[in-house]
Each structure stands twice: as structure tokens, then as C-alpha cells.
Design a protein around this motif. Structure first.
Motif, PDB file in Angstrom:
ATOM      1  N   ALA B  96       0.818  -1.219   0.000  1.00  0.00           N
ATOM      2  CA  ALA B  96       0.000   0.000   0.000  1.00  0.00           C
ATOM      3  C   ALA B  96       0.851   1.269   0.000  1.00  0.00           C
ATOM      4  O   ALA B  96       0.351   2.341  -0.338  1.00  0.00           O
ATOM      5  CB  ALA B  96      -0.930  -0.002   1.216  1.00  0.00           C
ATOM      6  N   MET B  99       0.739   3.716  -2.913  1.00  0.00           N
ATOM      7  CA  MET B  99      -0.565   4.351  -3.100  1.00  0.00           C
ATOM      8  C   MET B  99      -0.809   5.401  -2.023  1.00  0.00           C
ATOM      9  O   MET B  99      -1.437   6.423  -2.261  1.00  0.00           O
ATOM     10  CB  MET B  99      -1.670   3.298  -3.065  1.00  0.00           C
ATOM     11  CG  MET B  99      -1.600   2.341  -4.244  1.00  0.00           C
ATOM     12  SD  MET B  99      -2.949   1.149  -4.252  1.00  0.00           S
ATOM     13  CE  MET B  99      -2.301  -0.137  -3.221  1.00  0.00           C
ATOM     14  N   ARG B 106      -6.240   8.311  -2.822  1.00  0.00           N
ATOM     15  CA  ARG B 106      -7.154   7.176  -2.907  1.00  0.00           C
ATOM     16  C   ARG B 106      -7.761   6.980  -1.524  1.00  0.00           C
ATOM     17  O   ARG B 106      -7.116   7.222  -0.509  1.00  0.00           O
ATOM     18  CB  ARG B 106      -6.398   5.900  -3.279  1.00  0.00           C
ATOM     19  CG  ARG B 106      -5.800   5.891  -4.680  1.00  0.00           C
ATOM     20  CD  ARG B 106      -4.974   4.619  -4.827  1.00  0.00           C
ATOM     21  NE  ARG B 106      -4.449   4.415  -6.170  1.00  0.00           N
ATOM     22  CZ  ARG B 106      -3.316   4.936  -6.622  1.00  0.00           C
ATOM     23  NH1 ARG B 106      -2.608   5.728  -5.848  1.00  0.00           N
ATOM     24  NH2 ARG B 106      -2.885   4.681  -7.840  1.00  0.00           N
ATOM     25  N   ALA B 110     -10.316   1.920  -1.251  1.00  0.00           N
ATOM     26  CA  ALA B 110      -9.778   1.657  -2.587  1.00  0.00           C
ATOM     27  C   ALA B 110      -8.390   1.028  -2.474  1.00  0.00           C
ATOM     28  O   ALA B 110      -8.050   0.101  -3.208  1.00  0.00           O
ATOM     29  CB  ALA B 110      -9.718   2.952  -3.387  1.00  0.00           C
ATOM     30  N   ILE B 111      -7.583   1.551  -1.520  1.00  0.00           N
ATOM     31  CA  ILE B 111      -6.235   1.008  -1.326  1.00  0.00           C
ATOM     32  C   ILE B 111      -6.319  -0.441  -0.860  1.00  0.00           C
ATOM     33  O   ILE B 111      -5.645  -1.324  -1.394  1.00  0.00           O
ATOM     34  CB  ILE B 111      -5.439   1.872  -0.316  1.00  0.00           C
ATOM     35  CG1 ILE B 111      -5.156   3.250  -0.930  1.00  0.00           C
ATOM     36  CG2 ILE B 111      -4.142   1.187   0.066  1.00  0.00           C
ATOM     37  CD1 ILE B 111      -4.423   4.204  -0.021  1.00  0.00           C
ATOM     38  N   LYS B 113      -8.655  -2.546  -1.336  1.00  0.00           N
ATOM     39  CA  LYS B 113      -9.150  -3.397  -2.415  1.00  0.00           C
ATOM     40  C   LYS B 113      -8.021  -3.736  -3.390  1.00  0.00           C
ATOM     41  O   LYS B 113      -7.827  -4.883  -3.783  1.00  0.00           O
ATOM     42  CB  LYS B 113     -10.285  -2.652  -3.152  1.00  0.00           C
ATOM     43  CG  LYS B 113     -10.987  -3.464  -4.212  1.00  0.00           C
ATOM     44  CD  LYS B 113     -12.326  -2.826  -4.573  1.00  0.00           C
ATOM     45  CE  LYS B 113     -12.885  -3.426  -5.855  1.00  0.00           C
ATOM     46  NZ  LYS B 113     -12.187  -2.930  -7.068  1.00  0.00           N
ATOM     47  N   ARG B 114      -7.233  -2.706  -3.726  1.00  0.00           N
ATOM     48  CA  ARG B 114      -6.119  -2.901  -4.660  1.00  0.00           C
ATOM     49  C   ARG B 114      -5.069  -3.839  -4.046  1.00  0.00           C
ATOM     50  O   ARG B 114      -4.501  -4.692  -4.729  1.00  0.00           O
ATOM     51  CB  ARG B 114      -5.498  -1.535  -4.986  1.00  0.00           C
ATOM     52  CG  ARG B 114      -4.347  -1.586  -5.948  1.00  0.00           C
ATOM     53  CD  ARG B 114      -4.824  -1.547  -7.388  1.00  0.00           C
ATOM     54  NE  ARG B 114      -3.683  -1.478  -8.302  1.00  0.00           N
ATOM     55  CZ  ARG B 114      -3.369  -2.436  -9.155  1.00  0.00           C
ATOM     56  NH1 ARG B 114      -4.096  -3.522  -9.237  1.00  0.00           N
ATOM     57  NH2 ARG B 114      -2.319  -2.294  -9.952  1.00  0.00           N
ATOM     58  N   VAL B 115      -4.787  -3.672  -2.749  1.00  0.00           N
ATOM     59  CA  VAL B 115      -3.813  -4.542  -2.079  1.00  0.00           C
ATOM     60  C   VAL B 115      -4.282  -5.994  -2.168  1.00  0.00           C
ATOM     61  O   VAL B 115      -3.503  -6.903  -2.488  1.00  0.00           O
ATOM     62  CB  VAL B 115      -3.620  -4.117  -0.604  1.00  0.00           C
ATOM     63  CG1 VAL B 115      -2.841  -5.182   0.173  1.00  0.00           C
ATOM     64  CG2 VAL B 115      -2.890  -2.784  -0.521  1.00  0.00           C
ATOM     65  N   GLU B 117      -6.263  -7.318  -4.408  1.00  0.00           N
ATOM     66  CA  GLU B 117      -6.121  -7.782  -5.800  1.00  0.00           C
ATOM     67  C   GLU B 117      -4.690  -8.200  -6.097  1.00  0.00           C
ATOM     68  O   GLU B 117      -4.442  -9.244  -6.702  1.00  0.00           O
ATOM     69  CB  GLU B 117      -6.462  -6.643  -6.773  1.00  0.00           C
ATOM     70  CG  GLU B 117      -7.932  -6.399  -7.013  1.00  0.00           C
ATOM     71  CD  GLU B 117      -8.139  -5.112  -7.812  1.00  0.00           C
ATOM     72  OE1 GLU B 117      -9.251  -4.589  -7.765  1.00  0.00           O
ATOM     73  OE2 GLU B 117      -7.173  -4.624  -8.463  1.00  0.00           O
ATOM     74  N   LEU B 118      -3.744  -7.343  -5.670  1.00  0.00           N
ATOM     75  CA  LEU B 118      -2.340  -7.623  -5.961  1.00  0.00           C
ATOM     76  C   LEU B 118      -1.865  -8.866  -5.222  1.00  0.00           C
ATOM     77  O   LEU B 118      -1.099  -9.667  -5.749  1.00  0.00           O
ATOM     78  CB  LEU B 118      -1.472  -6.418  -5.590  1.00  0.00           C
ATOM     79  CG  LEU B 118      -1.592  -5.259  -6.570  1.00  0.00           C
ATOM     80  CD1 LEU B 118      -1.152  -3.961  -5.933  1.00  0.00           C
ATOM     81  CD2 LEU B 118      -0.769  -5.532  -7.820  1.00  0.00           C
ATOM     82  N   ALA B 150       1.826  -1.895  -7.747  1.00  0.00           N
ATOM     83  CA  ALA B 150       0.715  -1.191  -7.110  1.00  0.00           C
ATOM     84  C   ALA B 150       0.558   0.227  -7.631  1.00  0.00           C
ATOM     85  O   ALA B 150      -0.533   0.777  -7.618  1.00  0.00           O
ATOM     86  CB  ALA B 150       0.906  -1.172  -5.598  1.00  0.00           C
ATOM     87  N   ASP B 152       0.869   1.259 -10.623  1.00  0.00           N
ATOM     88  CA  ASP B 152       0.591   1.224 -12.061  1.00  0.00           C
ATOM     89  C   ASP B 152       1.733   1.804 -12.886  1.00  0.00           C
ATOM     90  O   ASP B 152       1.557   2.812 -13.584  1.00  0.00           O
ATOM     91  CB  ASP B 152      -0.717   1.989 -12.381  1.00  0.00           C
ATOM     92  CG  ASP B 152      -1.895   1.349 -11.680  1.00  0.00           C
ATOM     93  OD1 ASP B 152      -2.001   0.117 -11.718  1.00  0.00           O
ATOM     94  OD2 ASP B 152      -2.690   2.090 -11.069  1.00  0.00           O
TER      95      ASP B 152
END
Lengths: 273, 340
Positions: B96, B99, B106, B110-111, B113-115, B117-118, B150, B152
Motif C-alpha cells: 500500500a 498508493m 485514494r 480503494a487502497i 481493495k487494490r492490495v 487484488e495484488l 501497485a 501502475d
């Protein structure tokens, strides 16, 4: 008994324990014993007298101020010594230990000479209306001087071991220098800084030689606790001296316990699980 | 994102680390920079990242000249050889970090969720709350990759990503990285000194020596047509025999080999240990066996030619000859080069 590869455990352990008992525990025990010879009421009267309280106040506040100053300045000094290469770096590095090597009385006299109103620093400062010698500010100066090496020397090795790739990783992730410093470097230095701060603070609380020359030693304003204990001693009032000293001893123990606890917290990521 | 390096130079205080390297990396390509230590491969990677400034030349990301863009604004994901995970942060916090410090704000949700996913992408779902000190090296490197992805990045850069890992973990991670690359299609440049890794993983291999590109091409090109003796040696075991080059032929102990395009004079022929057959009699270079080394799937034979040059070759496990026996070396696919 289990066989050991490394020889000499009984001998080494024996010598060490005897040494610790004679050099460290015995004097402390004598101190507690002497203080205990007072009744609880007398003890309380001595340690809570107005003059004693004033000395605690000036000692603790000055030690805090000196430690905060050393935290900032000691960290910068360690940073510069580790991160940059410049002519004279080794000399500066060696100078850091000078307060350890110098007799504290010599430091006290030197600082007093510098900061007295006719001294090199004291003169210009007094024109600005700032008086250092014979004020609490002088106590802070003396405390900072004698305890700065603790912070530098505890932080320096950790800073040297810090992987530069960590900072580079922070940069590639888009972090500003400030975020990298506060988010990555500072937390990793925290245990060492804590150790340094606690040593520096303890040393400042207990410092005597350097302070008494510059402090002026006015009861209720610039008289430190160590000096008060010394004055009682001079008056042959050993129990009162021991009582005041026992307060300092207790403070030192509490400090150590708190620091150990905080260090363990700061280092919890190293625990394997 | 296409990357273009034009005549990039880097000098360190006393020596030149990179001498004018020009390189084009197509969008979505996976390219390996392969070379021995000191060949400048890591320096090139660090210049692409912006962790070192180029002393000459230019680096383009697409049409944009990125040479002077500072690293934190360059939008690269960088994976370090020794992971460089933040030891005081959990796996989730490490991922994280980028981000959280980003200028693009963010929400915590959202952070998170992205963590998640990764972590799924790198197959470390259950390790979010562990500290880096509590997971294995292979897992750490996967966390490092997740952390780099993370933010992008436009380009993914990996510096000897598997260098610190065990051989079997390396092989697994290599295949896995290839899969991730194929899924995400991100332009990827990685540095390695391990030719097997480069050939296994990359679309294209760039071979460097002493700060210069000596050959670039697909794994097939560099394996089948090594540009010079250095590449031939670097890509795998090779035997070397001194030869005389005369009129497009290389002569070794009186035996002629094809040497088209090599100038007359002193030369050398190089060949792989697998490209030698032992004959008791017949044609080839006369040799005497010095030692036989047994391996699980073959026997490695050490021999000396008539003129005293050592040759090593691999034979079937049933190879019946031993020390002291004499015969002839039949060499296939020899490559002739001018003398070094």
C-alpha cells in the motif's frame, strides 16, 4: 551436566557475578539501606521538601530540553557522518567522543568561561539579552555537551547498516523525501534513537561535574538534584543524602523499564512467527 | 510503453561503466540485459529507472524524453535484488505504501481493495499481515513485485530479481513472472548474469560486455549465431582450440573446419561439449583421454589433443573408454572466430 563446547562457563560466570555484585549492587544496596534507616515520615519529608522538589523540577526539565536538542542535533550529526564524505570527516567523528573523554569538571569550567557574560559566546549573547551561565539555560548547555555522544554513537551504526535500496524503493514508488524520512528511515532508526535518548536523558539527570560550574547553584532555581544530595553529604546528613539519591535511582530504573518496553514495541517486526 | 535508449553513457569516477548504449524496447516486450558482473547491465537499468543520471545520451519513454525526469515522477516499477521491502511494515502495508504517498489521493477502501487484488495476483492471499522477516525469500520477492505494480508503473524493471534465491525457487518464479507478464502486458526489462534465466524468460536478450552491447536478438538468434567468441563462451560451456585460418578454412592439428568470413591469420574454433563424438579410429583431431567425470545423465570426458590443448565433451552414460585411451574427436557445428 550437559557437555558444552565453549569452555570456561563456571569461571567466567562466577567472576562476572562477583564483579557485578561488588561494583554495582553493593553500593546501590548501601544507598537503599542508608535511606531506609530514616522512618517513612522523615523520608517523605526530605524527598518532598520544597527545595528537593524544585531541584527535581529543574533537573528533569533541563534534562528533557537537553535530550530533545541532542535528539535533533545528534541525529543530524550521525546522518552527516554516515551519508557524506568530506575533508575532516574522521576528525569530526573522533571529536564526537570528546565529551566522554574529557573530565566533566573541565567541560564545566570551559563552558562557563565561554558563556559567562565576558566570554566569547556569553558576551554577544548578553547583548541580545540572553543569559546562559548561571541560569537553567547553562544547565541545558552542560547537559547537552556531556550526553550528545550517546545519541550519535547509538544511531550511527544503524544508519550505516540501513540499506540504500530501501530509500530507492521509496523513490521509485513516488514518495517524497519527507515521506521516505518519516515513513521509512525514522521508524527503522526508532529503536536506536530510543536507546540513545534514554541514555542521554539518564546521563543528563545524573550529570554533576559539568553542571555545578555553570549553573550558579541557587536553591529553588538552578540547583540540581545531584548537587542537593552532595550538599547533604557535606553536612554529614548521610540519610538525607541517601534519600534524595534513592529518588534519582528510582527514576533511573523507571526510565530503563520504559525504554525497554518502547524498544520492544518498536522492534516487534523482527519477531519471527 | 516503448523505451528507447540513444547512445547512453555513464562514467563513474575513474572508469566508464557504460559506453554509448543504444537500445529499443517495444511496448509489452520482456527483455533481458545479460552480462557478467561489471558489464554495466545494472547501471543501464538504474539509468532507465532514474536512480542514476546518464552522463550522455537520452532515454525516451514513448515519445517523451525521460532523461531528466526524477525517479519519483518517472512511473517505473523497480524490483531490487535483495527485495528492499520495508521491514517495519506488514506485507499489506508494503504494497500500500506507493498508493498512500501518491499525489493521487485514494480512499482507504480503494487502497485495501487494490492490495487484496495484488496479493491474489502474486498468490500470497493469506500473508497480508505478516512482516517481511516472517516469510520466505521467494515470497518476499513476490511481495516486492506486487509493491512495484501497485503504482501502475509504465515500465517494470527488475534487477537480478531471482539472484538471491535457491535454484528450484528461481525456476518456479521465472515461469510465474513470465505468466504475470503475459497477463499484464507491461513493458519489462530485467537484468541477470544467468544465461539460463535470460533464455528461459525473455522475448529478446541483450548481451553486454564491458559497457557495450555485443549482441541482441531472440534467444534462438543468440544461441544459434553467437556474434563473437565472448557470446559463445558466455552463453554456455564451450571448448576453444587455436586454429590457423587460411582461405576460409580453420586448421587445427591438420584438420580443416569451415571458417567463412574470418580473415586469414591466427584464429580459434569454439564448440559445445555436446557437439563432439569420440571415435577409436577414423577422421578428426587425435586426442587422449585424461579423465572421465560421471554425471546423473551423462559422462563428461576430459581429453588432450595431439598438440596438448584441453577439450571437454559429453557422452552417453554407457561410454566405455577411460583414462589413457587414444582416439579421434569428431566435432560438429564448430564456430570459427579471429584470435582473441
Amino acid at each position: 551436566m550437559r557437555r558444552r563446547v565453549l569452555p570456561g562457563l563456571p569461571l567466567a560466570l562466577g567472576i562476572t557475578l562477583v564483579y557485578v555484585a561488588i561494583i554495582v549492587v553493593l553500593p546501590l544496596a548501601a544507598l537503599v539501606f542508608k535511606a531506609a534507616s530514616l522512618g517513612p515520615e522523615d523520608y517523605w519529608r526530605i524527598v518532598s521538601s520544597d527545595r528537593a522538589f524544585a531541584s527535581y523540577r529543574v533537573t528533569v526539565l533541563c534534562a528533557l530540553a537537553a535530550t530533545v536538542f541532542n535528539l535533533v542535533f545528534g541525529l543530524s550529526l550521525a546522518w552527516v557522518l554516515v551519508r557524506y564524505r568530506f575533508p575532516g570527516r574522521r576528525l569530526v567523528d573522533a571529536l564526537v567522543d570528546l565529551p566522554f573523554a574529557l573530565p566533566t569538571a573541565v567541560a564545566g569550567i570551559a563552558l562557563t568561561t565561554l558563556f559567562a557574560t565576558n566570554g566569547w559566546f556569553g558576551g554577544p549573547l548578553s547583548l541580545l539579552g540572553i543569559k546562559v551561565a548561571y541560569t537553567p539555560l547553562g544547565i541545558i548547555v552542560a547537559m547537552s555537551f556531556t550526553s550528545i555522544p550517546f545519541i550519535v554513537r547509538t544511531v550511527q551504526p544503524v544508519l550505516e547498516e540501513l540499506d540504500p535500496a530501501l530509500e530507492e524503493a521509496g523513490q521509485t514508488l513516488g514518495a517524497s523525501d519527507l515521506s521516505i524520512f518519516t515513513g521509512v528511515i525514522l521508524p527503522l532508526l526508532a529503536p536506536a534513537l530510543l536507546a540513545g535518548v534514554s541514555l542521554s536523558f539518564s546521563r543528563s539527570l545524573g550529570e554533576f561535574g559539568a553542571i555545578i560550574f555553570i549553573a550558579g547553584n541557587q536553591p529553588f532555581s538552578t540547583e540540581i538534584t545531584a548537587l542537593l544530595a552532595f550538599i547533604r553529604l557535606e553536612e554529614y546528613d548521610y540519610p538525607a543524602s541517601a534519600a534524595i539519591a534513592s529518588v534519582m535511582l528510582l527514576t533511573a530504573f523507571v526510565m530503563l523499564a520504559v525504554t525497554n518496553f518502547m524498544q520492544a514495541r518498536a522492534l516487534r517486526y523482527t519477531a519471527r512467527g | 510503453m516503448k523505451i528507447r535508449l540513444t547512445n547512453v553513457v555513464k562514467e563513474f569516477q575513474t572508469f566508464r561503466a557504460v559506453h554509448g548504449v543504444s537500445l529499443d524496447i517495444e511496448s509489452g516486450e520482456l527483455v533481458a540485459l545479460l552480462g557478467p558482473s561489471g558489464s554495466g547491465k545494472t547501471t543501464i537499468l538504474r539509468m532507465v529507472a532514474g536512480l542514476e543520471y546518464a552522463d550522455g545520451g537520452a532515454i525516451y519513454f514513448g515519445e517523451e524524453n525521460a532523461t531528466d525526469i526524477p525517479v519519483r515522477e518517472r512511473g517505473v516499477g523497480f524490483v531490487f535484488q535483495h527485495y528492499a521491502l520495508f521491514p517495519h511494515m506488514t506485507v499489506g502495508e508494503n504494497i500500500a505504501f506507493g498508493m498512500k504517498v501518491s499525489k493521487v489521493k485514494r480512499s482507504p477502501e480503494a487502497i485495501a481493495k487494490r492490495v487484496a487484488e495484488l496479493l491474489d495476483l502474486v498468490q500470497l492471499g493469506g500473508l497480508k499481515d505478516r512482516f517481511p522477516g516472517q516469510i520466505s525469500g521467494g515470497q518476499r520477492q513476490r511481495v516486492a513485485l506486487a509493491r512495484a505494480l501497485a503504482v501502475d508503473p509504465r515500465v517494470l524493471l527488475l534487477d537480478e530479481p531471482f539472484g538471491a534465491l535457491d535454484a528450484n525457487v528461481r525456476r518456479d518464479l521465472r515461469r510465474w513472472l513470465r505468466k504475470i507478464h503475459d497477463e499484464l502486458g507491461i513493458t519489462t526489462l530485467f537484468v541477470t548474469h544467468d544465461q539460463e534465466e535470460a533464455l528461459d524468460l525473455a522475448d529478446r536478450v541483450v548481451i553486454l560486455n564491458k559497457g557495450k552491447i555485443v549482441q541482441e536478438g531472440t534467444p534462438e538468434t543468440v544461441c544459434r549465431n553467437p556474434a563473437d567468441a565472448f557470446v559463445m563462451n558466455f552463453l554456455g560451456d564451450a571448448n576453444r582450440l587455436d586454429a590457423d585460418i587460411r582461405g576460409g578454412k580453420a586448421y587445427v592439428d591438420g584438420v580443416a573446419f569451415e571458417a567463412g568470413g574470418v580473415a586469414d591469420g591466427g584464429g580459434q574454433i569454439l564448440f559445445r561439449p555436446a557437439d563432439v563424438t569420440w571415435h577409436e579410429e577414423g577422421q578428426g583431431i587425435a586426442a587422449k583421454i585424461v579423465r572421465v567425470i560421471d554425471r546423473p545423465d551423462s559422462r563428461r570426458v576430459l581429453a588432450l589433443t595431439g598438440s596438448g590443448q584441453p577439450v571437454e565433451f559429453d557422452t552417453a552414460p554407457e561410454f566405455p573408454y577411460g583414462k589413457g585411451e587414444e582416439g579421434f574427436l569428431d566435432i560438429r557445428r564448430p564456430r570459427a572466430y579471429p584470435a582473441a
